[in-house]
Write an enzyme that holds these catalytic residues in place. Structure first.
Site, PDB file in Angstrom:
ATOM      1  CG  HIS A   1      -1.946   1.106   1.169  1.00 49.91           C
ATOM      2  ND1 HIS A   1      -2.957   1.145   0.231  1.00 49.91           N
ATOM      3  CD2 HIS A   1      -2.102   2.223   1.927  1.00 49.91           C
ATOM      4  CE1 HIS A   1      -3.689   2.226   0.421  1.00 49.91           C
ATOM      5  NE2 HIS A   1      -3.190   2.905   1.426  1.00 49.91           N
TER       6      HIS A   1
ATOM      7  CG  HIS B   1      -1.507   6.838  -0.946  1.00 46.73           C
ATOM      8  ND1 HIS B   1      -2.569   6.401  -1.702  1.00 46.73           N
ATOM      9  CD2 HIS B   1      -1.776   6.473   0.324  1.00 46.73           C
ATOM     10  CE1 HIS B   1      -3.450   5.805  -0.898  1.00 46.73           C
ATOM     11  NE2 HIS B   1      -2.994   5.831   0.332  1.00 46.73           N
TER      12      HIS B   1
ATOM     13  NE  ARG C   1      -8.988  16.835   4.390  1.00 48.73           N
ATOM     14  CZ  ARG C   1     -10.241  16.668   3.983  1.00 48.73           C
ATOM     15  NH1 ARG C   1     -10.750  15.477   3.848  1.00 48.73           N
ATOM     16  NH2 ARG C   1     -10.998  17.717   3.735  1.00 48.73           N
TER      17      ARG C   1
ATOM     18  CE1 TYR D   1      -5.512  10.967  -3.398  1.00 47.43           C
ATOM     19  CE2 TYR D   1      -4.885   8.777  -2.660  1.00 47.43           C
ATOM     20  CZ  TYR D   1      -4.880  10.138  -2.483  1.00 47.43           C
ATOM     21  OH  TYR D   1      -4.226  10.686  -1.402  1.00 47.43           O
TER      22      TYR D   1
ATOM     23  CG  HIS E   1     -10.133   7.087  -1.463  1.00 38.64           C
ATOM     24  ND1 HIS E   1     -10.655   7.455  -0.240  1.00 38.64           N
ATOM     25  CD2 HIS E   1      -8.845   7.533  -1.463  1.00 38.64           C
ATOM     26  CE1 HIS E   1      -9.729   8.099   0.453  1.00 38.64           C
ATOM     27  NE2 HIS E   1      -8.626   8.156  -0.269  1.00 38.64           N
TER      28      HIS E   1
ATOM     29  NE  ARG F   1     -13.062  10.289   3.230  1.00 35.17           N
ATOM     30  CZ  ARG F   1     -12.511  10.873   2.163  1.00 35.17           C
ATOM     31  NH1 ARG F   1     -13.277  11.368   1.196  1.00 35.17           N
ATOM     32  NH2 ARG F   1     -11.200  10.954   2.045  1.00 35.17           N
TER      33      ARG F   1
ATOM     34  CG  HIS G   1      -7.872   3.874   2.138  1.00 39.75           C
ATOM     35  ND1 HIS G   1      -7.885   4.824   1.146  1.00 39.75           N
ATOM     36  CD2 HIS G   1      -6.566   3.639   2.407  1.00 39.75           C
ATOM     37  CE1 HIS G   1      -6.628   5.154   0.840  1.00 39.75           C
ATOM     38  NE2 HIS G   1      -5.810   4.442   1.585  1.00 39.75           N
TER      39      HIS G   1
ATOM     40  CD  GLU H   1      -6.320   5.862   7.682  1.00 35.75           C
ATOM     41  OE1 GLU H   1      -6.880   6.017   6.573  1.00 35.75           O
ATOM     42  OE2 GLU H   1      -5.191   6.300   7.943  1.00 35.75           O
TER      43      GLU H   1
ATOM     44  CG  HIS I   1      -5.692   1.915   7.099  1.00 34.36           C
ATOM     45  ND1 HIS I   1      -4.365   2.141   7.357  1.00 34.36           N
ATOM     46  CD2 HIS I   1      -6.020   2.757   6.072  1.00 34.36           C
ATOM     47  CE1 HIS I   1      -3.902   3.084   6.554  1.00 34.36           C
ATOM     48  NE2 HIS I   1      -4.882   3.474   5.751  1.00 34.36           N
TER      49      HIS I   1
ATOM     50  CG  ASP J   1      -1.090   4.671   3.973  1.00 32.41           C
ATOM     51  OD1 ASP J   1      -1.367   5.239   2.916  1.00 32.41           O
ATOM     52  OD2 ASP J   1      -1.851   4.676   4.954  1.00 32.41           O
TER      53      ASP J   1
HETATM   54 ZN    ZN Z   1      -3.677   4.832   2.049  1.00 34.54          ZN
END
Ligand code: ZN
Length: 453
Positions: free
Chosen positions: A73, A75, A96, A135, A217, A220, A244, A247, A281, A327
């Site tokens: 995993h 990104h 974020r 993504y 993803h 949500r 995911h 998490e 996760h 991750d």
């Molecule tokens: Zn991730």
């Protein structure tokens, strides 16, 4: 034909002498390492493996030789955020904000350069296969590039340059939250609906070092009514489907409020659990969720989970095959990921001995969850991936011969990886990448996304 000789190698043995055992760690059992292992490589595959052999002119791999590690995993662009997100103590929101700023600034050329450096760092850490949960698909405002898969293809090219295999887990991301459309940089993630995602993903091109998989993803980010489109796409092609899962507690609460189901129930209902599926996760699960996940792989990303204050998942309670991922790349070190699975259980339970070193290493070398079931083993027919861990660093010098695997799993770091052969090609020699100056490449590419933002 190339012949390698390892003074010590782990060929998957669990305990010595007396053979393997499944599940719980037997009292007093050590994980077994073999001596004088001769490995013959033809092209990109292992042709033969023999134990108790003399070197006899073969190329020596010093230290402890392991199968190639799998980073299930990743990104890649999150690597640019390392360290920065802890400023002023660090909150989920500083993380974020920085993640979105980095995402906003990248284009296919700069992403390829950044990912090449990040995959180079993975190679140096002994990783020979990565599951890239991808993504960041489109240009600013969500406008597709001329090649709508330009970003995905940039990642595939970057992996080739670093010499590792990649599974591009092309990710469906359609919503900011339950009933909320994508906003700001999230527009770059969205294809509009799952049918448009499937059409774009169907045009992705694999390569000898690259396979294509799918990802949701999160519950949500993909409305319930569109989950099955992604799950069906993966099932029809027989490729991995990742997501995911649970998490943070807030995700569970929002899912229950919106749908009356836990995320695991919702994914199950829409065909996104089971064979070839991998949940990332799986931190906050109910007992019923744990039962539901039996047979579905789970990817633990312990260093990211601790970095983001997610909590500790129920790794030992799961009947799922486990794999590991770095991750967000808070660090890229699968030894740290592996031992954290056991050490987190110890902190929670106030008891030692939940996982054997061999079980943890099996998770660290699990390539099946990213669609390469033939990899991750030193045996004839497997891709020729060999990782030599130095035993003369300050961390491992003095390791006892009876517990070498335990020493590696509980004390080695990525910095102890000395030589790496991936698909029959040497990509790391004496701690350096054979074709990329990785520190310089990271220096050049990691700051750029944040400076431009
Ligand atoms: Zn991730």
């Amino acid at each position: 034909m190339t012949r390698y000789w390892a003074e010590q190698a782990w060929l998957g043995g669990e305990v010595g002498p007396g053979g393997r055992f499944p599940g719980e760690l037997a009292q007093g059992a050590n994980s077994r390492v073999e001596h004088g292992v001769l490995i013959e490589v033809r092209g990109d595959r292992i042709a033969a493996v023999a134990r108790d052999e003399a070197r006899d002119g073969a190329i020596e791999l010093r230290g402890l030789v392991l199968p190639g590690l799998a980073n299930a995993h990743s990104h890649a662009f999150h690597r640019a955020l390392r360290g920065r997100t802890h400023r002023a103590g660090g909150s989920f929101w500083t993380w974020r904000e920085d993640m979105y700023a980095a995402a906003a600034s990248l284009d296919p050329d700069s992403y390829r350069a950044l990912a090449r450096a990040v995959f180079g760092e993975m190679a140096l850490a002994g990783i020979t296969g990565v599951g890239e949960f991808h993504y960041l698909h489109h240009g600013p405002g969500g406008t597709p590039y001329d090649d709508p898969n330009a970003m995905g293809h940039a990642l595939i090219e970057a992996a080739a340059e670093a010499g590792i295999r990649i599974t591009l887990l092309d990710t469906c991301y359609l919503a900011s939250g339950f009933g909320t459309p994508p906003e700001g940089v999230q527009e770059r993630f969205s294809d509009g609906d799952a049918a448009a995602w499937a059409e774009r993903a169907s045009a992705l091109r694999g390569a000898p070092h690259a396979r294509i998989g799918a990802a949701i993803h999160s519950v949500r980010a993909v409305p319930a009514g569109q989950l099955a489109t992604v799950a069906d796409w993966a099932r029809e092609r027989g490729v991995p489907l990742h997501a995911h899962l649970s998490e943070q507690r807030a995700e569970n609460e929002a899912c229950l409020a919106a749908t009356g189901r836990t995320p695991a129930e919702l994914l199950d209902e829409h065909g996104a659990l089971g064979e070839r599926c991998c949940m990332v996760h799986a931190t906050h699960l109910t007992d019923a969720d744990i039962e539901r996940l039996g047979g579905t792989a789970v990817c633990i990303c312990a260093t990211t989970e601790r970095d983001l204050a997610d909590g500790i998942g129920p790794a030992r309670a799961l009947a799922s095959p486990l794999c590991l991922g770095s991750d967000s790349h808070a660090v890229i070190d699968l030894f740290e990921e592996a031992r954290a699975v056991e050490l987190d259980e110890r902190l929670r339970s106030e008891r030692r001995g939940h996982f054997s070193a061999a079980e943890l290493l099996r998770a660290a070398t699990d390539h099946a969850s990213i669609g390469w079931p033939e990899a991750g083993r030193i045996e004839p027919g497997a891709p020729a991936d060999l990782v030599a861990v130095s035993l003369d660093s300050v961390r491992l010098a003095g390791a006892h011969p009876d517990t070498l695997l335990e020493s590696a799993v509980f004390a080695a770091t990525a910095a102890d990886v000395r030589d790496v052969i991936a698909s029959g090609r040497q990509i790391v020699r004496d701690g350096r990448h054979t074709s990329i100056d990785v520190p310089a490449a990271l220096q050049q590419t990691c700051l750029a996304p944040l400076l431009r933002a």
